[in-house]
Design an enzyme around this catalytic site. Structure first.
Site, PDB file in Angstrom:
ATOM      1  N   ARG A  18     -25.838 133.895  41.503  1.00 41.80           N
ATOM      2  CA  ARG A  18     -25.030 132.740  41.865  1.00 41.80           C
ATOM      3  C   ARG A  18     -25.990 131.594  42.167  1.00 41.80           C
ATOM      4  O   ARG A  18     -27.063 131.527  41.594  1.00 41.80           O
ATOM      5  CB  ARG A  18     -24.088 133.063  43.025  1.00 41.80           C
ATOM      6  CG  ARG A  18     -24.770 133.542  44.283  1.00 41.80           C
ATOM      7  CD  ARG A  18     -23.776 134.017  45.330  1.00 41.80           C
ATOM      8  NE  ARG A  18     -23.714 135.464  45.384  1.00 41.80           N
ATOM      9  CZ  ARG A  18     -22.953 136.129  46.225  1.00 41.80           C
ATOM     10  NH1 ARG A  18     -22.137 135.482  47.041  1.00 41.80           N
ATOM     11  NH2 ARG A  18     -22.947 137.433  46.243  1.00 41.80           N
ATOM     12  N   LYS A  66     -13.283 139.180  55.198  1.00 38.29           N
ATOM     13  CA  LYS A  66     -12.503 138.662  54.076  1.00 38.29           C
ATOM     14  C   LYS A  66     -11.278 139.517  53.770  1.00 38.29           C
ATOM     15  O   LYS A  66     -10.536 139.217  52.837  1.00 38.29           O
ATOM     16  CB  LYS A  66     -13.395 138.570  52.838  1.00 38.29           C
ATOM     17  CG  LYS A  66     -14.631 137.711  53.034  1.00 38.29           C
ATOM     18  CD  LYS A  66     -15.545 137.782  51.821  1.00 38.29           C
ATOM     19  CE  LYS A  66     -16.861 137.080  52.069  1.00 38.29           C
ATOM     20  NZ  LYS A  66     -17.767 137.160  50.906  1.00 38.29           N
ATOM     21  N   PRO A  92     -12.646 133.431  48.284  1.00 38.51           N
ATOM     22  CA  PRO A  92     -12.298 132.988  49.638  1.00 38.51           C
ATOM     23  C   PRO A  92     -13.200 133.643  50.683  1.00 38.51           C
ATOM     24  O   PRO A  92     -13.535 134.820  50.584  1.00 38.51           O
ATOM     25  CB  PRO A  92     -10.847 133.441  49.795  1.00 38.51           C
ATOM     26  CG  PRO A  92     -10.331 133.549  48.400  1.00 38.51           C
ATOM     27  CD  PRO A  92     -11.494 134.001  47.578  1.00 38.51           C
ATOM     28  N   GLU A  93     -13.584 132.851  51.661  1.00 31.79           N
ATOM     29  CA  GLU A  93     -14.391 133.347  52.761  1.00 31.79           C
ATOM     30  C   GLU A  93     -13.537 133.321  54.034  1.00 31.79           C
ATOM     31  O   GLU A  93     -12.329 133.128  53.969  1.00 31.79           O
ATOM     32  CB  GLU A  93     -15.664 132.510  52.880  1.00 31.79           C
ATOM     33  CG  GLU A  93     -16.490 132.538  51.587  1.00 31.79           C
ATOM     34  CD  GLU A  93     -17.758 131.700  51.642  1.00 31.79           C
ATOM     35  OE1 GLU A  93     -18.317 131.526  52.748  1.00 31.79           O
ATOM     36  OE2 GLU A  93     -18.197 131.216  50.578  1.00 31.79           O
TER      37      GLU A  93
END
Length: 308
Positions: free
Chosen positions: A291, A61, A2-3
């Site tokens: 990533r 975050k 989650p950002e």
């Protein structure tokens, strides 16, 4: 992971449904989920039992619930949460809520509330964690983060940068710090000590909007280009927040278990091989920091030999 928009969605839900309620009891079902709490599970539970949850705040975050202080007028500690890759904070409204009677299979910590409801920390992949942390002054003396009424934040996160939606953010100083770094533009956007809350999704989407490649060296960028990158990330996060964030699977949900739907609006992230919404060129995926990064080769030309 989650950002900012996803974490802010959860914070807003906690503010509306949890603030003002008191912790009656604490059940730690998996010790690893409170691994960052120095005193261990028993101390974690003891520091929460009987405390009122006074405000829901966030920086980047990280989010936290301010705890009332029995001996002082101002809160001196907070229940801090990092959701990791799959952490969820779910509100169980009252004792007659069927979900409260049938715990989630990945329930790690339950805070039983004085009105019979509960706040559950559910975490399938167990990268998230909870802790009770002392509050510390923020370096600039401004409110600790979104939803915070105090110039304080939990000590472990008081040092990280303010996020792009924070009204206390000094944008001119942030632009200057970007241009002083000798790194790639996306690496700078992901550096939580510069500006917190931006992760892989919104960095890629913001850079696409700014028409800038992620590998552009920050020390070669003009001030206007840094402003474009920050504006792009800010704009996309505001839009995502209005849609409840981005949910690719059932692991990210708000406090009521509902998914966000900004994934339907993504221009490049996760869109490898699909046409760019702006020019029609096929979106490219590159390996980046273990990533992926997604770009439009036409709208975001790669710098030559690592320079521009």
């Amino acid at each position: 992971m989650p950002e900012l928009p996803e974490v802010e969605t959860v914070r807003d839900g906690l503010e509306r449904h949890i603030v003002g309620r008191t912790v009656a009891d604490v059940e730690v079902r998996r010790d690893y989920s409170v691994r960052r709490h120095e005193g261990g599970p028993l101390d974690f539970a003891g520091r929460l039992r009987g405390r009122r949850l006074d405000a829901a705040a966030r920086r980047g975050k990280f989010l936290w619930l301010l705890l009332d202080a029995p001996d002082t007028e101002l809160p001196d500690a907070a229940l801090m949460a990092h959701l990791g890759m799959s952490g969820q904070l779910l509100v169980r409204s009252t004792a007659d809520d069927a979900r409260a009677a049938e715990p989630h299979p990945h329930l790690r910590v339950r805070l039983r509330l004085d009105d019979g409801g509960a706040l559950d920390f559910v975490d399938q992949r167990t990268f998230g964690h909870l802790s009770v942390a002392e509050l510390a002054p923020t370096p600039d003396g401004a409110p600790g983060g979104a939803g915070s009424p105090l110039p304080l934040a939990p000590e472990p996160v008081a040092h990280i940068g303010r996020d792009l939606l924070d009204p206390a953010l000094d944008r001119a100083a942030l632009v200057a710090r970007f241009r002083q770094r000798k790194t790639g533009l996306k690496r700078a956007l992901l550096d939580q000590t510069l500006a917190s809350g931006v992760g892989n999704i919104y960095a890629d989407e913001g850079l696409w909007r700014a028409r800038l490649h992620y590998a552009r060296p920050t020390d070669t960028l003009r001030r206007s280009e840094v402003e474009r990158a920050l504006d792009g990330a800010t704009e996309v996060m505001r839009e995502a927040l209005a849609q409840g964030g981005t949910s690719f699977d059932a692991l990210y949900v708000d406090v009521n278990g509902a998914s966000g739907y900004f994934d339907r609006s993504l221009a490049v992230y996760g869109q490898e091989g699909r046409p760019c919404p702006r020019c029609g060129t096929l979106v490219r995926r590159d390996t980046f920091m273990n990533r992926s990064s997604y770009t439009c080769p036409t709208c975001q030309p790669r710098p030559r030999n690592g320079r521009w």
